[in-house]
Design an enzyme around this catalytic site. Structure first.
Site, PDB file in Angstrom:
ATOM      1  N   GLU A 226       0.816  -1.216   0.000  1.00  0.00           N
ATOM      2  CA  GLU A 226       0.000   0.000   0.000  1.00  0.00           C
ATOM      3  C   GLU A 226       0.852   1.270   0.000  1.00  0.00           C
ATOM      4  O   GLU A 226       1.249   1.767   1.056  1.00  0.00           O
ATOM      5  CB  GLU A 226      -0.936   0.018   1.227  1.00  0.00           C
ATOM      6  CG  GLU A 226      -1.810   1.268   1.268  1.00  0.00           C
ATOM      7  CD  GLU A 226      -2.770   1.322   2.454  1.00  0.00           C
ATOM      8  OE1 GLU A 226      -2.661   0.476   3.359  1.00  0.00           O
ATOM      9  OE2 GLU A 226      -3.624   2.213   2.471  1.00  0.00           O
TER      10      GLU A 226
ATOM     11  N   LYS B  24      -2.474  -2.016  -3.202  1.00  0.00           N
ATOM     12  CA  LYS B  24      -3.529  -1.162  -2.626  1.00  0.00           C
ATOM     13  C   LYS B  24      -3.138   0.293  -2.831  1.00  0.00           C
ATOM     14  O   LYS B  24      -2.479   0.898  -1.987  1.00  0.00           O
ATOM     15  CB  LYS B  24      -3.686  -1.495  -1.145  1.00  0.00           C
ATOM     16  CG  LYS B  24      -4.680  -0.606  -0.396  1.00  0.00           C
ATOM     17  CD  LYS B  24      -5.094  -1.224   0.920  1.00  0.00           C
ATOM     18  CE  LYS B  24      -5.918  -0.284   1.755  1.00  0.00           C
ATOM     19  NZ  LYS B  24      -6.576  -0.934   2.886  1.00  0.00           N
TER      20      LYS B  24
HETATM   21  P1  13P Z   1      -9.087   4.208   4.092  1.00  0.00           P
HETATM   22  O1  13P Z   1      -9.977   3.494   3.116  1.00  0.00           O
HETATM   23  O2  13P Z   1      -9.838   4.866   5.209  1.00  0.00           O
HETATM   24  O3  13P Z   1      -8.109   5.116   3.411  1.00  0.00           O
HETATM   25  O4  13P Z   1      -8.249   3.106   4.826  1.00  0.00           O
HETATM   26  C1  13P Z   1      -7.664   2.113   4.108  1.00  0.00           C
HETATM   27  C2  13P Z   1      -6.461   1.653   4.795  1.00  0.00           C
HETATM   28  O5  13P Z   1      -6.294   0.491   5.045  1.00  0.00           O
HETATM   29  C3  13P Z   1      -5.441   2.661   5.162  1.00  0.00           C
HETATM   30  O6  13P Z   1      -4.235   2.011   5.415  1.00  0.00           O
END
Ligand code: 13P
Length: 354
Positions: free
Chosen positions: A176, A218
């Site tokens: 991510e 992500k």
């Molecule tokens: P949000 O969808 O609130 O951005 O959170 C996703 C997430 O896992 C952040 O690390």
């Protein structure tokens, strides 16, 4: 080994489903509770997570749940570990394994996500607790001069090392790299930075020998900064996001599961739907791994009260259903009728995630 991981990936991005990110750290969840006047205790946080994890019907649209360290050690009210409780419903348990973003020395306003020390042992322990996938979030800020190359490469390197360790320990890594929405930049600048970050991340994954078939990406969507005087249209967001992903995400990656990043919950659904509706090649499954955009309405409906547990679960079910449809490009406004009054209240502004 990879066979194992590939089947977990396939289960996570199965048609019409996405991931619930419920992995807020204790301080972050406490801030959210505070904004609604809910007392944050180990027990109230446990009750909240159990409410989410036992929402009737949500498993139809939720393939996996990302938990925080506190949560994976907790049990439901019947004494069953929450990870096992999820597995029994056909939902894969996941775990956030980074230890947060820390300021980068000498680089004002930038951070690097930490957590590599001792990670191998922690991953082994989480696998024993039932986790089958993991998450590590890097954050990249945009200003006129940021991000620096040093910030991008430090975060990319850490993501590469994390992902390689996860695969070694039989956990699917969710990679991510979040380019933040804060700022007054136009959508074009977000596209440029997101592209450069993805390029650096995939280079680091390659260097660390990460199997692309056994991971999920992500990313953020490509949007204008929250303070940009010209917000981008739905079509602009969808087009720029898909163009950026096509340019920078190898086709070997099975799935892209977006974060919501602080977007209004309905807008996050609408954007996902628009991206999936675009014509042309999409070699990956495109779905969601939302935190706030799945939980906001549920948290508000529950508000810490026993008598609202059902309402909270219905709110989660509703958003999961809408996003499940959006992951197929089949979301329509009419699906929102029952939640017409769930507009984003002021106290949500300025909420951040882990
Ligand atoms: P949000 O969808 O609130 O951005 O959170 C996703 C997430 O896992 C952040 O690390």
């Amino acid at each position: 080994m990879n066979q194992d991981l590939e089947s977990i990936v396939a289960a996570l991005v199965v048609r019409g489903k996405g991931i619930l990110a419920a992995d807020e750290t204790v301080p972050t969840l406490t801030k959210r509770f505070d904004s609604l006047g809910i007392q944050s205790t180990e027990e109230s946080r446990r009750t909240y997570r159990e409410m989410l994890f036992s929402a009737t019907g949500a498993a139809e649209f939720v393939s996996g749940v990302i938990m925080a360290d506190e949560t994976i050690r907790q049990k439901n009210s019947g004494g069953m570990p929450l990870a096992e409780f999820l597995s029994n419903q056909g939902i894969l348990p996941g775990i956030k394994v980074d230890t947060g973003a820390k300021p980068l020395a000498g680089l004002s306003g930038e951070s690097v996500t930490e957590g590599l020390d001792g990670l191998r042992d922690r991953l082994r322990a989480y696998h024993d607790m039932g986790a089958r996938f993991a998450k590590w979030r890097a954050i990249i800020a945009i200003t006129d001069t940021l991000p620096s190359q040093a910030c991008v490469s430090a975060n990319a390197h850490a993501l590469g090392r994390y992902a390689a360790l996860c695969q070694e320990q039989r956990l699917v890594p969710i990679v991510e790299p979040e380019v933040l929405m804060n700022g007054s930049h136009a959508i074009g600048r977000c596209e440029e930075v997101t592209g450069a970050v993805l390029h650096a991340v995939f280079r680091a994954l390659f260097e660390q020998g990460v199997s692309l078939e056994s991971m999920l990406l992500k990313p953020n969507m490509v949007v204008a900064g929250t303070a940009c005087p010209n917000p981008a249209s739905l079509q602009e967001v969808a087009t720029a996001t898909l163009r950026c992903l096509r340019r920078h995400v190898p086709a070997a990656v099975p799935g892209i599961v977006f974060l919501s990043g602080g977007q209004d919950d309905r807008l996050a659904t609408t954007h996902l739907n628009a991206i999936n509706q675009l014509p042309g090649s999409k070699p990956w499954t495109i779905s969601f791994s939302y935190g706030r955009a799945l939980q906001d309405a549920a948290l508000e409906a529950w508000c810490g009260r026993e008598e609202n547990l059902k309402a909270g679960q219905q709110a989660l079910y509703h958003r999961s259903r809408c996003n499940g449809a959006a992951s197929l490009g089949k979301y329509i406004d009419e699906m929102e009728v029952e939640a017409a009054d769930a507009a984003s209240p002021l106290h949500r502004h300025g909420w951040h995630d882990d």
